[in-house]
Design a protein around this motif. Structure first.
Motif, PDB file in Angstrom:
ATOM      1  N   LYS A 181      -6.212  -7.056  11.944  1.00 17.85           N
ATOM      2  CA  LYS A 181      -7.328  -7.298  11.055  1.00 17.85           C
ATOM      3  C   LYS A 181      -7.345  -6.368   9.838  1.00 17.85           C
ATOM      4  O   LYS A 181      -7.595  -6.798   8.710  1.00 17.85           O
ATOM      5  CB  LYS A 181      -8.649  -7.144  11.815  1.00 17.85           C
ATOM      6  N   ASN A 182      -7.037  -5.084  10.063  1.00 11.46           N
ATOM      7  CA  ASN A 182      -7.132  -4.135   8.947  1.00 11.46           C
ATOM      8  C   ASN A 182      -6.012  -4.316   7.924  1.00 11.46           C
ATOM      9  O   ASN A 182      -5.990  -3.661   6.890  1.00 11.46           O
ATOM     10  CB  ASN A 182      -7.157  -2.691   9.472  1.00 11.46           C
ATOM     11  N   LYS A 183      -5.080  -5.213   8.213  1.00 14.19           N
ATOM     12  CA  LYS A 183      -3.992  -5.418   7.260  1.00 14.19           C
ATOM     13  C   LYS A 183      -4.079  -6.788   6.588  1.00 14.19           C
ATOM     14  O   LYS A 183      -3.306  -7.098   5.689  1.00 14.19           O
ATOM     15  CB  LYS A 183      -2.636  -5.288   7.961  1.00 14.19           C
ATOM     16  N   GLN A 184      -5.045  -7.606   6.999  1.00 16.73           N
ATOM     17  CA  GLN A 184      -5.084  -8.987   6.526  1.00 16.73           C
ATOM     18  C   GLN A 184      -5.349  -9.123   5.033  1.00 16.73           C
ATOM     19  O   GLN A 184      -4.900 -10.056   4.400  1.00 16.73           O
ATOM     20  CB  GLN A 184      -6.098  -9.807   7.333  1.00 16.73           C
ATOM     21  N   ASP A 185      -6.096  -8.196   4.468  1.00 20.93           N
ATOM     22  CA  ASP A 185      -6.308  -8.245   3.015  1.00 20.93           C
ATOM     23  C   ASP A 185      -5.098  -7.695   2.282  1.00 20.93           C
ATOM     24  O   ASP A 185      -4.707  -8.189   1.240  1.00 20.93           O
ATOM     25  CB  ASP A 185      -7.529  -7.406   2.620  1.00 20.93           C
ATOM     26  N   LYS A 186      -4.519  -6.663   2.864  1.00 22.77           N
ATOM     27  CA  LYS A 186      -3.468  -5.946   2.164  1.00 22.77           C
ATOM     28  C   LYS A 186      -2.187  -6.762   1.962  1.00 22.77           C
ATOM     29  O   LYS A 186      -1.410  -6.491   1.060  1.00 22.77           O
ATOM     30  CB  LYS A 186      -3.113  -4.652   2.917  1.00 22.77           C
ATOM     31  N   ILE A 187      -1.984  -7.762   2.802  1.00 27.66           N
ATOM     32  CA  ILE A 187      -0.715  -8.488   2.696  1.00 27.66           C
ATOM     33  C   ILE A 187      -0.557  -9.205   1.367  1.00 27.66           C
ATOM     34  O   ILE A 187       0.539  -9.572   0.963  1.00 27.66           O
ATOM     35  CB  ILE A 187      -0.512  -9.516   3.841  1.00 27.66           C
ATOM     36  N   PHE A 188      -1.681  -9.406   0.656  1.00 27.54           N
ATOM     37  CA  PHE A 188      -1.587 -10.051  -0.646  1.00 27.54           C
ATOM     38  C   PHE A 188      -1.346  -9.038  -1.758  1.00 27.54           C
ATOM     39  O   PHE A 188      -1.349  -9.374  -2.934  1.00 27.54           O
ATOM     40  CB  PHE A 188      -2.861 -10.850  -0.953  1.00 27.54           C
ATOM     41  N   GLU A 189      -1.176  -7.778  -1.349  1.00 31.28           N
ATOM     42  CA  GLU A 189      -0.913  -6.747  -2.349  1.00 31.28           C
ATOM     43  C   GLU A 189       0.577  -6.575  -2.570  1.00 31.28           C
ATOM     44  O   GLU A 189       1.380  -6.782  -1.668  1.00 31.28           O
ATOM     45  CB  GLU A 189      -1.497  -5.401  -1.890  1.00 31.28           C
ATOM     46  N   ILE A 190       0.900  -6.123  -3.744  1.00 29.23           N
ATOM     47  CA  ILE A 190       2.305  -6.064  -4.128  1.00 29.23           C
ATOM     48  C   ILE A 190       3.095  -5.103  -3.255  1.00 29.23           C
ATOM     49  O   ILE A 190       2.647  -4.028  -2.914  1.00 29.23           O
ATOM     50  CB  ILE A 190       2.406  -5.693  -5.623  1.00 29.23           C
ATOM     51  N   PHE A 191       4.262  -5.543  -2.850  1.00 30.93           N
ATOM     52  CA  PHE A 191       5.208  -4.788  -2.032  1.00 30.93           C
ATOM     53  C   PHE A 191       4.728  -4.488  -0.623  1.00 30.93           C
ATOM     54  O   PHE A 191       5.402  -3.804   0.111  1.00 30.93           O
ATOM     55  CB  PHE A 191       5.613  -3.455  -2.683  1.00 30.93           C
ATOM     56  N   TYR A 192       3.556  -4.992  -0.248  1.00 33.87           N
ATOM     57  CA  TYR A 192       3.065  -4.643   1.079  1.00 33.87           C
ATOM     58  C   TYR A 192       3.771  -5.461   2.143  1.00 33.87           C
ATOM     59  O   TYR A 192       3.893  -6.674   2.042  1.00 33.87           O
ATOM     60  CB  TYR A 192       1.553  -4.873   1.159  1.00 33.87           C
ATOM     61  N   GLN A 193       4.219  -4.791   3.174  1.00 39.92           N
ATOM     62  CA  GLN A 193       4.761  -5.496   4.327  1.00 39.92           C
ATOM     63  C   GLN A 193       4.096  -4.906   5.552  1.00 39.92           C
ATOM     64  O   GLN A 193       3.944  -3.690   5.649  1.00 39.92           O
ATOM     65  CB  GLN A 193       6.284  -5.329   4.409  1.00 39.92           C
ATOM     66  N   VAL A 194       3.662  -5.778   6.466  1.00 39.34           N
ATOM     67  CA  VAL A 194       2.872  -5.320   7.607  1.00 39.34           C
ATOM     68  C   VAL A 194       3.571  -4.226   8.396  1.00 39.34           C
ATOM     69  O   VAL A 194       2.998  -3.216   8.761  1.00 39.34           O
ATOM     70  CB  VAL A 194       2.510  -6.507   8.522  1.00 39.34           C
ATOM     71  N   ASP A 195       4.851  -4.435   8.655  1.00 38.35           N
ATOM     72  CA  ASP A 195       5.605  -3.424   9.401  1.00 38.35           C
ATOM     73  C   ASP A 195       6.937  -3.268   8.704  1.00 38.35           C
ATOM     74  O   ASP A 195       7.889  -3.970   9.011  1.00 38.35           O
ATOM     75  CB  ASP A 195       5.795  -3.892  10.850  1.00 38.35           C
ATOM     76  N   ALA A 196       6.972  -2.338   7.737  1.00 38.35           N
ATOM     77  CA  ALA A 196       8.144  -2.219   6.866  1.00 38.35           C
ATOM     78  C   ALA A 196       9.445  -2.053   7.633  1.00 38.35           C
ATOM     79  O   ALA A 196      10.466  -2.602   7.259  1.00 38.35           O
ATOM     80  CB  ALA A 196       7.966  -1.074   5.888  1.00 38.35           C
ATOM     81  N   ARG A 197       9.395  -1.332   8.756  1.00 36.65           N
ATOM     82  CA  ARG A 197      10.640  -1.113   9.499  1.00 36.65           C
ATOM     83  C   ARG A 197      11.168  -2.426  10.058  1.00 36.65           C
ATOM     84  O   ARG A 197      12.322  -2.771   9.907  1.00 36.65           O
ATOM     85  CB  ARG A 197      10.428  -0.129  10.640  1.00 36.65           C
ATOM     86  N   LYS A 198      10.262  -3.194  10.682  1.00 37.59           N
ATOM     87  CA  LYS A 198      10.699  -4.455  11.279  1.00 37.59           C
ATOM     88  C   LYS A 198      10.909  -5.514  10.215  1.00 37.59           C
ATOM     89  O   LYS A 198      11.817  -6.319  10.300  1.00 37.59           O
ATOM     90  CB  LYS A 198       9.615  -4.960  12.257  1.00 37.59           C
ATOM     91  N   ASP A 199      10.033  -5.515   9.204  1.00 35.27           N
ATOM     92  CA  ASP A 199      10.061  -6.592   8.211  1.00 35.27           C
ATOM     93  C   ASP A 199      11.301  -6.557   7.338  1.00 35.27           C
ATOM     94  O   ASP A 199      11.739  -7.583   6.850  1.00 35.27           O
ATOM     95  CB  ASP A 199       8.819  -6.524   7.311  1.00 35.27           C
ATOM     96  N   LYS A 200      11.841  -5.352   7.149  1.00 32.63           N
ATOM     97  CA  LYS A 200      12.989  -5.242   6.257  1.00 32.63           C
ATOM     98  C   LYS A 200      14.134  -6.141   6.663  1.00 32.63           C
ATOM     99  O   LYS A 200      14.802  -6.719   5.828  1.00 32.63           O
ATOM    100  CB  LYS A 200      13.483  -3.786   6.228  1.00 32.63           C
ATOM    101  N   LYS A 201      14.333  -6.274   7.959  1.00 32.87           N
ATOM    102  CA  LYS A 201      15.475  -7.076   8.368  1.00 32.87           C
ATOM    103  C   LYS A 201      15.259  -8.559   8.100  1.00 32.87           C
ATOM    104  O   LYS A 201      16.193  -9.338   8.125  1.00 32.87           O
ATOM    105  CB  LYS A 201      15.839  -6.827   9.832  1.00 32.87           C
TER     106      LYS A 201
END
Lengths: 257, 120
Positions: free
Chosen positions: A173-193
């Motif tokens: 929930k605390n990340k649901q707004d942020k995902i529309f922000e530039i360069f934001y990835q919910v879990d950068a370590r996992k998302d990078k792949k």
């Protein structure tokens, strides 16, 4: 006069850069297709698989290039919009077709619900397709293997509502707004792949807001996410100007709804 | 036999298109710039030209103007990186361009368009 010249230079620069980047992409994609079609001789299954991987990665690269060029255009305010009367069903069909190999790789089943008699909309076809592809890409990316992604389009009183639901890992929930922000990835370590730099939703948001619509998400970790966007049936004017007014670096989702 | 002329200043792309179009059974000729195609076009008399938007260098308009002065009137498919509005498309059609694809394009898509314009 100076301002116009600067704009023209920016547009020219972006067009030349785009051309320079797309040329090697064309050669890679073209030759992969030529070899895959066995036009240069028979190939075995392993080779075919290897080529599919090359093709998939070159498509990834192409998406990245597109994202970067879009952000550059965003920055330089030269993003072009071409509003035309478009049939919803046909753009959906085109985008689902584009995603075919990705869905096959993860064994995802896509179910589509298109309401009858959806009105044609005056929209920029390529931009809206880009949004749908972005949302579908995410839905598939974050789904588990052998699961379902549903897509629907229906009409509300003043809008056409698009919805895509996945049953994947979901977003806290605390990340649901942020995902529309530039360069934001919910879990950068996992998302990078998974690829990408976190531009897709930013650009998608910009495109939808420019069209006079809204975009938002409902999600529960472990259960999946539903992304929705609306497009007004009565079209807005001045898409380019509206796009420039979208503040891509700050988020005001609450006020937009 | 139908003839296709490929105009592109990028060697790799030119040869790739040549290979693919040739395998489809068409006769092909390649050109890498305006001097090259102007010298070849009268002898070759192509039915279709695939024209890459060459940047920087001659604008598409300049090339089409030079083509107009020639006897042969091939149909032209433009290979480009930008999208066009309806208004810009109309301008292109007036200049002799029948269709365009954006790069990186799908080879099958380009081939099917070539088929389409050869049948007409």
């Amino acid at each position: 006069m100076q301002l116009k010249k600067a704009d023209q230079l920016k547009t020219d620069f972006l067009n030349v850069t785009s051309h320079e980047l797309r040329t090697p992409m064309s050669a890679i994609k073209g030759y992969v297709q030529i070899i895959s079609k066995q036009a240069l001789g028979q190939i075995n299954d392993e080779q075919k698989k290897a080529l599919e991987i090359i093709l998939r990665n070159s498509n990834r690269l192409d998406t990245l290039i597109q994202d970067i060029l879009d952000i550059s255009r965003l920055e330089s305010e030269t993003m072009k919009f071409i509003p035309e009367k478009i049939n919803i069903k046909s753009i959906l069909e085109q985008t689902v077709e584009t995603m075919q190999s990705f869905t096959d790789t993860k064994n995802i089943m896509i179910t589509i619900n298109l309401e009858e008699n959806l009105p044609d909309l005056i929209i920029d076809q390529e931009q809206i397709k880009q949004v749908i592809i972005n949302l579908l890409n995410n839905a598939i990316k974050f789904s588990y293997e052998c699961s379902i992604v549903t897509i629907s389009f229906r009409k509300t009183r003043e809008h056409v509502l698009f919805e895509t639901q996945d049953f994947g890992r979901g977003i806290p929930k605390n990340k649901q707004d942020k995902i529309f922000e530039i360069f934001y990835q919910v879990d950068a370590r996992k998302d990078k792949k998974f690829g990408g730099v976190g531009l897709g939703l930013v650009i998608s948001r910009g495109i939808i807001l420019a069209h006079g619509g809204n975009i938002w998400v409902e999600s529960e970790p472990g259960k999946g996410s539903t992304f929705r966007f609306t497009l007004p049936i009565k079209p807005v004017q001045n898409l380019e100007e509206r796009f420039r007014d979208v503040d891509i670096f700050k988020l005001n989702l609450i006020n937009m709804r | 036999m139908k003839k296709i002329m490929i105009i592109d200043d990028e060697t790799d792309l030119r040869e790739m298109l040549n290979l693919m179009i040739h395998k489809e059974g068409y006769k092909t000729s390649m050109a890498e710039d305006d001097e090259d195609f102007l010298s070849k076009i009268d002898d070759f008399q192509p039915d279709i030209i695939t024209l890459d938007v060459m940047m920087p260098g001659l604008t598409t308009r300049e090339i089409l103007d030079k083509l107009k002065a020639k006897k042969t009137k091939p149909k032209i498919i433009l290979l480009t990186v930008v999208r066009y509005s309806e208004e810009e498309k109309q301008k292109l059609y007036k200049m002799g361009i029948v269709d365009y694809v954006t790069k990186p394009f799908d080879l099958d898509d380009l081939i099917s368009r070539i088929h389409k314009y050869l049948d007409k």
